[in-house]
Design a protein around this motif. Structure first.
Motif, PDB file in Angstrom:
ATOM      1  N   SER A 510      21.038   3.829  20.928  1.00 31.96           N
ATOM      2  CA  SER A 510      19.973   3.688  21.930  1.00 31.96           C
ATOM      3  C   SER A 510      20.556   3.389  23.302  1.00 31.96           C
ATOM      4  O   SER A 510      20.044   3.860  24.329  1.00 31.96           O
ATOM      5  CB  SER A 510      19.010   2.585  21.511  1.00 31.96           C
ATOM      6  N   ARG A 511      21.653   2.631  23.364  1.00 32.26           N
ATOM      7  CA  ARG A 511      22.311   2.357  24.647  1.00 32.26           C
ATOM      8  C   ARG A 511      22.925   3.628  25.219  1.00 32.26           C
ATOM      9  O   ARG A 511      22.867   3.871  26.430  1.00 32.26           O
ATOM     10  CB  ARG A 511      23.382   1.298  24.467  1.00 32.26           C
ATOM     11  N   LEU A 512      23.524   4.446  24.355  1.00 32.99           N
ATOM     12  CA  LEU A 512      24.098   5.704  24.832  1.00 32.99           C
ATOM     13  C   LEU A 512      23.028   6.601  25.438  1.00 32.99           C
ATOM     14  O   LEU A 512      23.217   7.171  26.522  1.00 32.99           O
ATOM     15  CB  LEU A 512      24.807   6.419  23.676  1.00 32.99           C
ATOM     16  N   SER A 513      21.910   6.716  24.755  1.00 28.85           N
ATOM     17  CA  SER A 513      20.822   7.543  25.284  1.00 28.85           C
ATOM     18  C   SER A 513      20.323   7.005  26.611  1.00 28.85           C
ATOM     19  O   SER A 513      20.020   7.782  27.544  1.00 28.85           O
ATOM     20  CB  SER A 513      19.676   7.606  24.276  1.00 28.85           C
ATOM     21  N   ARG A 514      20.239   5.681  26.720  1.00 30.96           N
ATOM     22  CA  ARG A 514      19.735   5.070  27.957  1.00 30.96           C
ATOM     23  C   ARG A 514      20.642   5.368  29.150  1.00 30.96           C
ATOM     24  O   ARG A 514      20.155   5.726  30.238  1.00 30.96           O
ATOM     25  CB  ARG A 514      19.606   3.552  27.749  1.00 30.96           C
ATOM     26  N   PHE A 515      21.947   5.230  29.000  1.00 31.65           N
ATOM     27  CA  PHE A 515      22.857   5.338  30.137  1.00 31.65           C
ATOM     28  C   PHE A 515      23.353   6.759  30.378  1.00 31.65           C
ATOM     29  O   PHE A 515      23.983   7.012  31.410  1.00 31.65           O
ATOM     30  CB  PHE A 515      24.044   4.400  29.939  1.00 31.65           C
ATOM     31  N   ILE A 516      23.106   7.684  29.437  1.00 26.06           N
ATOM     32  CA  ILE A 516      23.513   9.068  29.630  1.00 26.06           C
ATOM     33  C   ILE A 516      22.364   9.903  30.177  1.00 26.06           C
ATOM     34  O   ILE A 516      22.575  10.801  31.002  1.00 26.06           O
ATOM     35  CB  ILE A 516      24.042   9.651  28.298  1.00 26.06           C
ATOM     36  N   GLU A 536      31.909   5.551  30.980  1.00 27.02           N
ATOM     37  CA  GLU A 536      32.278   4.863  29.745  1.00 27.02           C
ATOM     38  C   GLU A 536      31.307   5.189  28.615  1.00 27.02           C
ATOM     39  O   GLU A 536      31.710   5.242  27.442  1.00 27.02           O
ATOM     40  CB  GLU A 536      32.332   3.352  29.982  1.00 27.02           C
ATOM     41  N   ALA A 537      30.048   5.433  28.937  1.00 25.15           N
ATOM     42  CA  ALA A 537      29.094   5.836  27.896  1.00 25.15           C
ATOM     43  C   ALA A 537      29.479   7.193  27.318  1.00 25.15           C
ATOM     44  O   ALA A 537      29.440   7.401  26.089  1.00 25.15           O
ATOM     45  CB  ALA A 537      27.683   5.872  28.480  1.00 25.15           C
ATOM     46  N   PHE A 538      29.862   8.154  28.174  1.00 28.09           N
ATOM     47  CA  PHE A 538      30.303   9.461  27.681  1.00 28.09           C
ATOM     48  C   PHE A 538      31.592   9.334  26.861  1.00 28.09           C
ATOM     49  O   PHE A 538      31.767  10.041  25.855  1.00 28.09           O
ATOM     50  CB  PHE A 538      30.507  10.419  28.855  1.00 28.09           C
ATOM     51  N   ARG A 539      32.493   8.453  27.293  1.00 29.70           N
ATOM     52  CA  ARG A 539      33.734   8.278  26.535  1.00 29.70           C
ATOM     53  C   ARG A 539      33.474   7.663  25.164  1.00 29.70           C
ATOM     54  O   ARG A 539      34.113   8.051  24.172  1.00 29.70           O
ATOM     55  CB  ARG A 539      34.709   7.407  27.333  1.00 29.70           C
ATOM     56  N   LEU A 540      32.565   6.692  25.102  1.00 36.07           N
ATOM     57  CA  LEU A 540      32.215   6.123  23.808  1.00 36.07           C
ATOM     58  C   LEU A 540      31.606   7.182  22.895  1.00 36.07           C
ATOM     59  O   LEU A 540      31.928   7.257  21.698  1.00 36.07           O
ATOM     60  CB  LEU A 540      31.235   4.963  24.006  1.00 36.07           C
ATOM     61  N   TRP A 541      30.750   8.020  23.446  1.00 33.26           N
ATOM     62  CA  TRP A 541      30.157   9.092  22.652  1.00 33.26           C
ATOM     63  C   TRP A 541      31.237  10.077  22.199  1.00 33.26           C
ATOM     64  O   TRP A 541      31.204  10.594  21.076  1.00 33.26           O
ATOM     65  CB  TRP A 541      29.082   9.790  23.480  1.00 33.26           C
ATOM     66  N   ALA A 542      32.215  10.341  23.067  1.00 30.37           N
ATOM     67  CA  ALA A 542      33.306  11.248  22.700  1.00 30.37           C
ATOM     68  C   ALA A 542      34.135  10.678  21.550  1.00 30.37           C
ATOM     69  O   ALA A 542      34.550  11.414  20.634  1.00 30.37           O
ATOM     70  CB  ALA A 542      34.189  11.516  23.912  1.00 30.37           C
ATOM     71  N   ALA A 550      27.397  10.264  15.630  1.00 31.60           N
ATOM     72  CA  ALA A 550      26.526  10.298  16.817  1.00 31.60           C
ATOM     73  C   ALA A 550      26.327  11.705  17.355  1.00 31.60           C
ATOM     74  O   ALA A 550      25.879  11.873  18.496  1.00 31.60           O
ATOM     75  CB  ALA A 550      27.076   9.390  17.923  1.00 31.60           C
ATOM     76  N   CYS A 551      26.664  12.738  16.556  1.00 36.66           N
ATOM     77  CA  CYS A 551      26.439  14.113  17.013  1.00 36.66           C
ATOM     78  C   CYS A 551      24.962  14.497  16.983  1.00 36.66           C
ATOM     79  O   CYS A 551      24.569  15.501  17.591  1.00 36.66           O
ATOM     80  CB  CYS A 551      27.236  15.088  16.147  1.00 36.66           C
ATOM     81  N   LEU A 592      33.736  15.081  25.644  1.00 39.22           N
ATOM     82  CA  LEU A 592      32.690  14.941  24.631  1.00 39.22           C
ATOM     83  C   LEU A 592      32.316  16.291  24.038  1.00 39.22           C
ATOM     84  O   LEU A 592      32.237  16.449  22.806  1.00 39.22           O
ATOM     85  CB  LEU A 592      31.468  14.278  25.260  1.00 39.22           C
ATOM     86  N   LEU A 593      32.092  17.294  24.890  1.00 43.22           N
ATOM     87  CA  LEU A 593      31.709  18.627  24.403  1.00 43.22           C
ATOM     88  C   LEU A 593      32.825  19.239  23.568  1.00 43.22           C
ATOM     89  O   LEU A 593      32.547  19.988  22.616  1.00 43.22           O
ATOM     90  CB  LEU A 593      31.370  19.521  25.590  1.00 43.22           C
ATOM     91  N   THR A 594      34.076  18.924  23.894  1.00 43.73           N
ATOM     92  CA  THR A 594      35.187  19.429  23.091  1.00 43.73           C
ATOM     93  C   THR A 594      35.116  18.902  21.664  1.00 43.73           C
ATOM     94  O   THR A 594      35.286  19.659  20.696  1.00 43.73           O
ATOM     95  CB  THR A 594      36.520  19.027  23.743  1.00 43.73           C
ATOM     96  N   HIS A 595      34.838  17.610  21.508  1.00 46.74           N
ATOM     97  CA  HIS A 595      34.780  17.032  20.159  1.00 46.74           C
ATOM     98  C   HIS A 595      33.521  17.464  19.418  1.00 46.74           C
ATOM     99  O   HIS A 595      33.557  17.637  18.193  1.00 46.74           O
ATOM    100  CB  HIS A 595      34.862  15.508  20.261  1.00 46.74           C
ATOM    101  N   VAL A 596      32.423  17.646  20.138  1.00 46.27           N
ATOM    102  CA  VAL A 596      31.211  18.145  19.483  1.00 46.27           C
ATOM    103  C   VAL A 596      31.445  19.576  18.994  1.00 46.27           C
ATOM    104  O   VAL A 596      31.046  19.945  17.871  1.00 46.27           O
ATOM    105  CB  VAL A 596      30.018  18.073  20.449  1.00 46.27           C
ATOM    106  N   THR A 597      32.109  20.403  19.821  1.00 48.87           N
ATOM    107  CA  THR A 597      32.419  21.779  19.421  1.00 48.87           C
ATOM    108  C   THR A 597      33.353  21.806  18.221  1.00 48.87           C
ATOM    109  O   THR A 597      33.189  22.624  17.300  1.00 48.87           O
ATOM    110  CB  THR A 597      33.053  22.528  20.604  1.00 48.87           C
ATOM    111  N   GLN A 598      34.326  20.906  18.233  1.00 47.29           N
ATOM    112  CA  GLN A 598      35.256  20.845  17.103  1.00 47.29           C
ATOM    113  C   GLN A 598      34.526  20.439  15.820  1.00 47.29           C
ATOM    114  O   GLN A 598      34.801  20.970  14.739  1.00 47.29           O
ATOM    115  CB  GLN A 598      36.371  19.853  17.424  1.00 47.29           C
TER     116      GLN A 598
END
Length: 814
Positions: A510-516, A536-542, A550-551, A592-598
């Protein structure tokens, strides 16, 4: 004042056994003092004695020290009581008590009491006359009472000796011109105590030592080293009454002593100065002036545990000073800056432990054990060792043995200190989390630590006044903080289990969604802080996406991601701190998109595994939460952005600013095409044609630019192997504290310097290596472009990729 209070006590405290308020019925038995100073014989009485008996006011007691409105009446009552007591005593009793008191009282006290008489002769002449009278009276007494004679003689001689010393001291010190000249109008300054005024004289000049022997180092309150021959003014507050009083500054030994003082201000100041000294020592300011290492000397002296004990202090200022000193000892903000910068490199997200090299701690019998047994054996040994022995080899592990995380949690949750102390604590916790996966587990297991940080420093709503210009932030509690998000991100890098606990137990999704979902400009924070928080929110998601977690947020936040990609790279033009932060944020988005694609590319492998499991007992493997069709549309956005950035390759300043984003785009293409070639829905012929198009439109034009040739030339001077000076350890590095030695910044020609070609060339060779593995026919075309590397083959390309990779990456986190 002390003498006067003693006299008042003597007069006002009667006693049956040893009277201190001497009284007599004969009015001619007392002199005008009216108390213990003198008792003249009847023959020596004059008119002044009659005035004393008829006086309605005391000569010695004024009642000023009582501090009440009826002080004069109280003094008058005491005076009246003294007169009545004296009148009830015989002359012989008065003389005996007076002789007893003269034998017991200090001569200076007697002199002070006599000095209170303003209209009599000097105290010396009066005292001698009275002593002579007393001697004549004692001679007339019976033999049994002659024991007082010796006391009187000794009293007279001690008085004469005291007066003689006082006179000589007065002449000697007055010749030296005391800095304070007593005046008659000053209250209670009629008797000057010269020995107490002597220390106020000017200090002598610092002694010049002509020997080659070193002198004790002294530091200012700012932590600066004071030269041995410096003659500083005393108003700076650097002189004291310790050793070498003429030298300004404080030695480490004196600061250690002050840090355990009973005075709060002294403890706080000592810890603050020690923290500043450590900070300057880590910056290398003392390397050319002092012999040995200041940090090693402090740690050997127990500085670490001094700070740990001070953290347990009940005074908030002492706690704050201890946190600041511990921050200076453990944390290097330059190290953190470069670690954040390398996050978007190839394998830069992989966590590596900040564990010191403890070769002395290892024993020979452990070499025969395997990794698991060795780790368990070492853990048991550390638990049985005393805390100082563990801290000697590993400071972070020693602090964890003292349960420092529990104390820091208490300070954050209960004490609620000022923002600067909160930030220091978050930085310390981040450094501890970088130590190892075991350290991350201990932080996660600390009761209410993560809950407090998430609740207080990562709230979803807070007062929007924080973003107003000039707003003074007095408390960081209840306000979102980028340092707190970074701590959670580093903690998640400790392993997939740690990430799962953070996402599920502490509701970080929920914090990731809030700050992204919200742009930094719309977040009610200062712009730079809002950009860091979003990054930092994008890095945590990555990090979470790298573990396949969290995908499921990808489909919800897909419009936000596309909007960011569409604004690249036009929104990143210019040169300013905000632009650099925006580039880091954009690089975190692409990572982040690189790891989601992978993760989405694993669908084909999982389906193949499911089809190969023919037995009914085998457990089915669930597919990833992201399908390939959801990420296939990202490649056009990023390839277009990459082409625009490569057009500015010749402009050095712009290229250095946009290099992190360029590196991540190249890495994305390498991951994308590697997964693209394995998708069952993709025609192999279409895949090969796509790779040929990429080579002709992007890779070959890039290889023909002179800037690429310059990058190859910079490999050697920026290499840590070919140029060891670029990564030499800091002058104050200690083996028990792991560090990248980046304090003060790295030179441009170094592995992480501003001119380093390693980030881009590593990503570029990674892309070429993946393409040549898929399309073997492109090897000759790419080798023709790489004129610097004649005879390059696909295997050689792989070797180059591994070569560059060895400089910046280690094994990924478990």
């Amino acid at each position: 004042m002390a003498a006067k209070r003693a006299a008042e006590k003597v007069v006002t405290t009667p006693s049956a056994a040893e009277s201190v308020e001497v009284r007599s019925p004969a009015p001619d038995a007392l002199d005008p003092v009216g108390s213990l100073g003198e008792v003249p014989l009847p023959s020596g009485r004059d008119d002044k004695d009659d005035d004393f008996w008829t006086s309605q006011h005391p000569c010695l007691i004024t009642g000023e020290g009582l501090g009440s409105q009826k002080s004069k009446q109280e003094a008058q009552a005491i005076h009246k009581e003294n007169l009545e007591k004296l009148q009830s005593m015989s002359e012989e009793e008065i003389l005996q008590e007076q002789a007893r008191l003269l034998a017991q009282l200090d001569p200076s006290l007697v002199a002070f009491l006599k000095s209170q008489r303003g209209n009599n002769e000097g105290p010396k002449k009066e005292l001698k006359m009275e002593l002579n009278r007393l001697e004549e009276f004692v001679e007339s007494l019976p033999v049994a009472q002659h024991g007082v004679r010796s006391s009187l003689s000794m009293q007279e001689s001690s008085l004469e000796e005291h007066e003689r010393k006082e006179e000589s001291m007065k002449v000697e010190i007055m010749d030296d011109d005391l800095p304070v000249k007593p005046r008659k109008e000053w209250i209670h300054m009629d008797s000057v105590e010269f020995e107490k005024l002597e220390w106020m004289k000017d200090l002598p000049s610092p002694r010049q030592k002509k020997t080659k022997k070193g002198m004790q180092a002294r530091f200012s309150l700012k932590g600066e080293l004071i030269p041995a021959d410096a003659d500083l003014p005393t108003h700076l507050g650097l002189h004291h009454h310790g050793e070498e009083a003429e030298r300004a500054g404080y030695s480490l030994q004196e600061l250690f002593h002050l840090s355990r003082s009973q005075v709060t201000q002294q403890r706080t100041l000592a810890l603050q100065v020690l923290g500043r000294i450590v900070q300057r020592a880590r910056a290398g300011e003392f390397a050319s002036s002092l012999k040995g290492s200041v940090l090693r000397l402090l740690l050997d002296a127990g500085f670490l545990f001094l700070l740990r004990f001070s953290l347990d202090d009940a005074v908030e200022n002492v706690m704050a000073a201890s946190v600041g000193a511990l921050h200076a000892l453990l944390v290097s903000l330059d190290d953190e800056k470069y670690l954040d910068w390398t996050f978007s490199w190839y394998q830069g997200m992989a966590a590596f432990p900040f564990v010191p090299n403890n070769e002395e701690e290892e024993e020979e019998e452990e070499e025969e054990l395997n990794g698991t047994e060795k780790s368990q054996n070492k853990k048991l040994k550390d638990e049985n060792k005393p805390d100082p022995d563990v801290a000697r080899y590993d400071v972070v592990k020693g602090l964890l043995k003292t349960r420092i995380q529990h104390r820091l949690r208490y300070i954050l949750e209960v004490v609620r200190p000022v923002p600067s102390v909160v930030l220091d604590i978050l930085h310390i916790l981040t450094h501890i989390a970088r130590h190892s996966s075991e350290a991350c587990s201990q932080l996660l297991d600390c009761p209410r630590l993560i809950e407090t940080i998430v609740r207080e420093f990562l709230p979803t709503q807070w007062d929007p006044k924080v973003a107003e210009p000039g707003f003074l932030l007095t408390s960081l509690h209840g306000v979102a903080c980028a340092s707190a998000m970074k701590f959670i991100r580093v903690l998640a890098s400790g392993g997939r289990n740690a990430t799962a606990r953070l996402l599920n137990k502490y509701e970080m999704k929920s914090r990731l969604s809030r700050f992204i979902a919200e742009e930094p400009l719309d977040v009610p924070l200062p712009r730079e802080e809002a950009t860091r928080l979003s990054t930092e929110a994008f890095r945590l998601w990555a990090v979470a996406a790298g573990y396949g977690q969290a995908c499921d947020l990808y489909s919800d936040l897909y419009p936000v991601l596309v909007r960011i990609l569409q604004s690249l790279p036009e929104s990143l033009s210019g040169k300013s701190p905000v632009v650099e932060l925006s580039v880091q944020r954009a690089a975190a988005v692409v990572t982040l998109l690189t790891h989601v694609t992978q993760t989405a590319g694993y669908t084909a492998e999982l389906q193949a595994k499911l089809s190969s499991n023919n037995s009914e007992d085998s457990e089915p493997v669930p597919p990833p939460p992201v399908a390939w069709s959801q990420v296939s549309g990202l490649q056009p956005f990023l390839e277009t952005s990459l082409k625009k950035i490569l057009q500015q390759l010749s402009q050095t300043e712009i290229w250095q600013t946009l290099q992190p984003l360029t590196t991540t785009c190249v890495i994305f293409l390498g991951v994308y095409y590697s997964a693209y070639s394995q998708q069952p829905s993709v025609n192999p012929v279409d895949c090969l044609e796509e790779l040929e198009r990429l080579t002709s439109e992007v890779l070959q034009p890039l290889l023909s630019q002179p800037a690429i040739d310059s990058m190859w030339d910079l490999l050697r001077p920026c290499s840590a192997l070919c140029n060891p000076l670029s990564c030499s350890p800091a002058p104050e590095s200690v083996s028990s504290i792991a560090s990248l030695s980046c304090t003060g910044g790295k030179p441009p020609l170094s592995l992480v310097g501003s001119k380093s070609p390693f980030p881009f060339l590593t990503a570029f060779l990674f892309l070429i290596n993946n393409i040549t593995h898929i399309h073997k026919g492109l090897t000759s075309k790419l080798c023709a472009g790489l004129q610097r590397l004649e005879g390059l083959s696909a295997s050689k390309l792989a070797e180059w990729t591994s070569f560059c990779d060895s400089f910046i990456c280690v094994d990924p986190a478990p």
